[in-house]
Design an enzyme around this catalytic site. Structure first.
Site, PDB file in Angstrom:
ATOM      1  N   HIS A  62       0.629  -1.856  -0.134  1.00 49.91           N
ATOM      2  CA  HIS A  62       0.522   0.077  -0.109  1.00 49.91           C
ATOM      3  C   HIS A  62       0.572   1.242   0.201  1.00 49.91           C
ATOM      4  CE1 HIS A  62      -2.487   2.728   1.313  1.00 49.91           C
ATOM      5  NE2 HIS A  62      -2.379   3.163   2.391  1.00 49.91           N
TER       6      HIS A  62
ATOM      7  N   HIS B 210       3.524   7.121   5.683  1.00 54.17           N
ATOM      8  CA  HIS B 210       2.677   7.479   6.093  1.00 54.17           C
ATOM      9  C   HIS B 210       2.286   6.810   7.120  1.00 54.17           C
ATOM     10  CE1 HIS B 210       0.163   5.563   3.044  1.00 54.17           C
ATOM     11  NE2 HIS B 210      -0.858   5.640   3.990  1.00 54.17           N
TER      12      HIS B 210
ATOM     13  N   GLU C  70       1.036   5.346  12.522  1.00 55.90           N
ATOM     14  CA  GLU C  70      -0.296   4.781  13.190  1.00 55.90           C
ATOM     15  C   GLU C  70      -0.801   3.100  13.367  1.00 55.90           C
ATOM     16  OE1 GLU C  70      -2.690   6.942  13.899  1.00 55.90           O
ATOM     17  OE2 GLU C  70      -4.727   5.189  13.853  1.00 55.90           O
ATOM     18  N   ASP C  71       0.309   2.234  12.288  1.00 60.98           N
ATOM     19  CA  ASP C  71      -0.341   1.166  13.034  1.00 60.98           C
ATOM     20  C   ASP C  71       1.209   0.519  12.484  1.00 60.98           C
ATOM     21  OD1 ASP C  71      -2.413   2.123  11.529  1.00 60.98           O
ATOM     22  OD2 ASP C  71      -1.738   1.214   9.407  1.00 60.98           O
TER      23      ASP C  71
ATOM     24  N   ASP D  28      -2.931   8.390  -0.802  1.00 54.37           N
ATOM     25  CA  ASP D  28      -4.084   7.513   0.344  1.00 54.37           C
ATOM     26  C   ASP D  28      -4.542   6.821   0.066  1.00 54.37           C
ATOM     27  OD1 ASP D  28      -3.967   5.898   1.993  1.00 54.37           O
ATOM     28  OD2 ASP D  28      -4.522   7.111   3.611  1.00 54.37           O
TER      29      ASP D  28
ATOM     30  N   ASP E  69     -20.854  17.131 -24.074  1.00 53.28           N
ATOM     31  CA  ASP E  69     -19.297  16.920 -23.703  1.00 53.28           C
ATOM     32  C   ASP E  69     -18.829  15.707 -24.106  1.00 53.28           C
ATOM     33  OD1 ASP E  69     -20.981  18.050 -21.872  1.00 53.28           O
ATOM     34  OD2 ASP E  69     -19.728  19.729 -21.525  1.00 53.28           O
TER      35      ASP E  69
END
Ligand code: MN
Length: 716
Positions: free
Chosen positions: A48, A72, A76-77, A139, A260
């Site tokens: 990811h 990133h 957190e993880d 993300d 369009d």
């Protein structure tokens, strides 16, 4: 998954001076940190952040941003800490990773006022460095691309809705057109896959019929410009399904009327050539009036610059053309990201751009930080999401978000029920104002209270929020109960007199069981409110009674009950308790512009503003009532909208029609065939819907079906 050397190569291709060792270290750091964590797809979790880094590398962003993308999710993880990242990658990257982490913690599923607060947090988090938002958007884009792997449908829908409402508009706000369109289309796939499929089927069908003329027209445009000495790059492209759908809904036009679906881009070297190319095109083909827009002289707020025009091109087809310079094109595609792209020697730098595309964001954040005035704060926060809201402030500076059209009464109840119940007046921006005033963005509202005050029934028609209306209704119901009971008792006495029965509380109480009520007062209240008639009471109290009074068939009384509701529910601008009727002539729906006409009985009939019947009342302006729909949305009612449609006369047409309507939560209440030919038949269909938007949604869905050759809303 992109391999380590591939990512490095991608970045080096546009930035030869990149910090290769930093990227390598980040790649390894993240691999180790995520270990053997897995994604819903079964892929290693690490794939990811690598894909997110890949998305940003394709946007040609700097090494720090790409490093941040790789890291990133580590705070957190994983067990990684801020200090660790700071030491290994420096403070710039550490701050950005921290920013993305903060951003990810903000939830938008909360109540409205919490949302406003969270939105503020989001702005502050991303303002630290706009690249934080770029990483967050990348993300979200990767998560949306892999959304189908998530098994829980509610979770999928929640993520898709949040993307549609928050992240896609943000991408648009910072000028990232590609990102905006892909995010919208991926959300659309999740939220309304049937509509999307029907748009695609229809588009392919049309393309088959007209043939793929995109390339031909592109070549023709290029040659026409070359003849006049203008060298241009011309490309034709198809709009994404969501853009098509959105336009079909917004403008309530059919697929065929869309000019369009195919758009052309003419990219030239200079601004001067843009205008010359425009002249050449306008000389050669007739211009569609009203479709010309010059965003070069007046750029959009997000920095977008281009000239838009639509001409009747070859084969009498409408052709939408955008003209811009290469620099403008880069800005249009990448928006803010263009600023952070590696700047080649003779490439543009931001000072070459006329417009700083994220000045609005910086200004906004400076204001929040300086504690600037709320009006200015709000002037800048006009995301689509908040178009229907007004933001007001308490004297202490707390933000209260309310729906558009809200009054100080709504404000008072939003602060606290007690404040609402005891409010007697208000000051808006320091001036005494009536409680009925419509609040504006940035108003500072001070509620004046008195313990002696009680909510007035009139407020129910003035307030727009569900909370205020429910509180007022509850209070009024309680205080009115006494009056209704007294009135009901009189009605009961009269009914007894008419039938020559001696009145007594005991006799009335015999009706309790058949009426399934517990207190005699409940019977009186129902009588007083008109929910029960004296005759019905007598029948219940004395089963088998031979009535003297003429019988009114119950069916007649109930017949139109569904379309007659008390005024207080969906209509603003009328006193509570007035009987409201909806014109059968025009079938008004919430969202329509409406007027009320006072009827001789003291009630009112609601018509759409364009209803033909209104002509009859031209000479009696005193009967016109200024009304509008109540936006609070606490009325679970449905309304009947009428459409006129032409279906192809072939097996299955009708079932396609009813299936499409049902799938879009509409309920067919009546259906009439008004005309018939060997190939087609015309029908009038009454559909129970929530509001105009709901009906338009159904109409758009029907337009996507090849069995439906025409569909319009009708007022007849
Ligand atoms: Mn992530």
């Amino acid at each position: 998954m992109i391999r380590q050397y591939e990512l490095v190569d991608m970045v080096r291709a546009y930035d030869p001076n990149m910090d290769e060792s930093m990227l390598n270290r980040a790649y390894i750091f993240a691999t180790k940190a995520h270990g053997n964590q897995k994604r819903a797809s079964g892929d290693p979790y690490f794939s990811h952040p690598v894909e997110v880094a890949g998305i940003l590398a394709r946007l040609k962003l700097d090494t720090a941003t790409i490093t941040t993308a790789l890291l990133h999710d580590t705070l957190e993880d994983t067990a990684a800490t801020h200090e660790e990242i700071d030491q290994t990658f420096g403070s710039e990257v550490a701050a950005m990773v921290e920013g993305v982490t903060k951003l990810s913690k903000i939830s938008f599923t909360s109540t409205q006022s919490e949302q406003a607060e969270n939105f503020r947090k989001l702005l502050i988090a991303m303002s630290v460095d706009i690249r934080v938002l770029l990483v967050k958007l990348a993300d979200r884009l990767h998560n949306m691309r892999t959304l189908h792997f998530i098994k829980n449908p509610e979770k999928r829908a929640r993520i898709a809705r949040e993307t549609m409402e928050i992240y896609a508009p943000l991408a648009g706000r910072i000028g990232m057109q590609e990102m905006l369109e892909e995010l919208q289309d991926l959300s659309f796939t999740e939220l309304n896959s049937e509509a999307r499929d029907s748009v695609i089927v229809r588009r392919d069908f049309l393309r088959q019929r007209t043939g793929d003329s995109t390339d031909r027209i592109a070549v023709l445009l290029k040659e026409t410009l070359a003849e006049k000495g203008i060298g241009a790059t011309v490309s034709g492209r198809e709009k994404r399904p969501y853009s098509i759908w959105n336009k079909m809904q917004r403008k309530a036009i059919s697929f065929e009327q869309l000019s369009d679906i195919f758009g052309f881009r003419v990219i030239v070297d200079t601004v001067d050539e843009c205008y010359r190319a425009l002249g050449v095109i306008h000389q050669k083909w007739p211009v569609m009036p009203g479709r010309f827009k010059d965003y070069i002289s007046t750029p959009k707020r997000n920095g977008y610059q281009s000239i838009h025009t639509t001409v009747i091109g070859p084969d009498k087809q409408r052709v939408e053309i955008q003209l811009r310079t290469a620099d403008m094109h880069r800005m249009a595609e990448y928006g803010v990201a263009a600023h952070w792209q590696y700047k080649q020697k003779n490439g543009v730098n931001s000072s070459a751009l006329l417009h700083d595309p994220y000045s609005w964001l910086r200004e906004l954040v400076d204001m929040i930080e300086d504690g600037e005035s709320p009006e200015q704060f709000l002037e800048y926060t006009k995301l689509d999401l908040f178009f229907d809201q007004v933001f007001c402030f308490t004297p202490a500076g707390d933000l209260i978000a309310l729906p558009r059209g809200a009054t100080p009464i709504d404000f008072a109840y939003a602060v606290h029920t007690e404040v609402g119940d005891s409010c007697v007046g208000c000051r808006i921006n320091g001036r005494s104002m009536p409680l009925q005033s419509e609040l504006q963005n940035g108003d500072q509202v001070e509620i004046i209270r008195s313990e002696a005050q009680t909510p007035s029934p009139v407020w129910e028609g003035v307030a727009v929020t569900a909370k205020a209306r429910a509180a007022v209704r509850k209070y009024v119901r309680q205080s009115q109960r006494g009056e209704y009971i007294a009135l009901g008792r009189e009605i009961a006495q009269k009914a007894f007199r008419t039938e020559d029965y001696p009145f007594s509380e005991k006799a009335v109480s015999q009706a309790l069981k058949p009426l399934m009520l517990t207190l005699v007062d409940d019977i009186y209240e129902k009588l007083g409110r008109g929910l029960l008639t004296g005759l019905q009471l007598m029948e219940a109290a004395f089963p088998g009674i031979k009535m003297k009074a003429p019988q009114i068939p119950v069916a007649l009384a109930a017949k139109d009950g569904r379309r007659q509701r008390s005024a207080a529910i969906p209509i603003r601008g009328m006193t509570a308790g007035i009987a409201v009727h909806y014109g059968d002539c025009c079938h008004p729906l919430p969202g329509d512009r409406i007027v009320g006409i006072q009827t001789t009985g003291g009630g009112a009939t609601i018509h759409t503003i364009d209803c033909e019947i209104l002509e009859q009342f031209g000479s009696t302006p005193e009967r016109w009532l200024d009304v509008s729909w109540d936006a609070s949305g606490d009325a679970p009612d449905f309304f009947v909208g009428r459409i006129e449609t032409t279906l192809s006369n072939e097996p299955g047409s009708l079932s396609v029609l009813s299936t499409l309507i049902a799938k879009n939560q509409g309920n067919i209440s009546n259906l009439k065939i008004s005309g018939r030919s060997p190939d087609f038949f015309d029908m009038l269909v009454d559909i129970e819907v929530r509001d105009v938007k709901h009906l338009n949604n159904i109409i758009a869905a029907l337009r996507g079906s090849p069995h439906v050759s025409k569909v319009e809303r009708t007022h007849g």
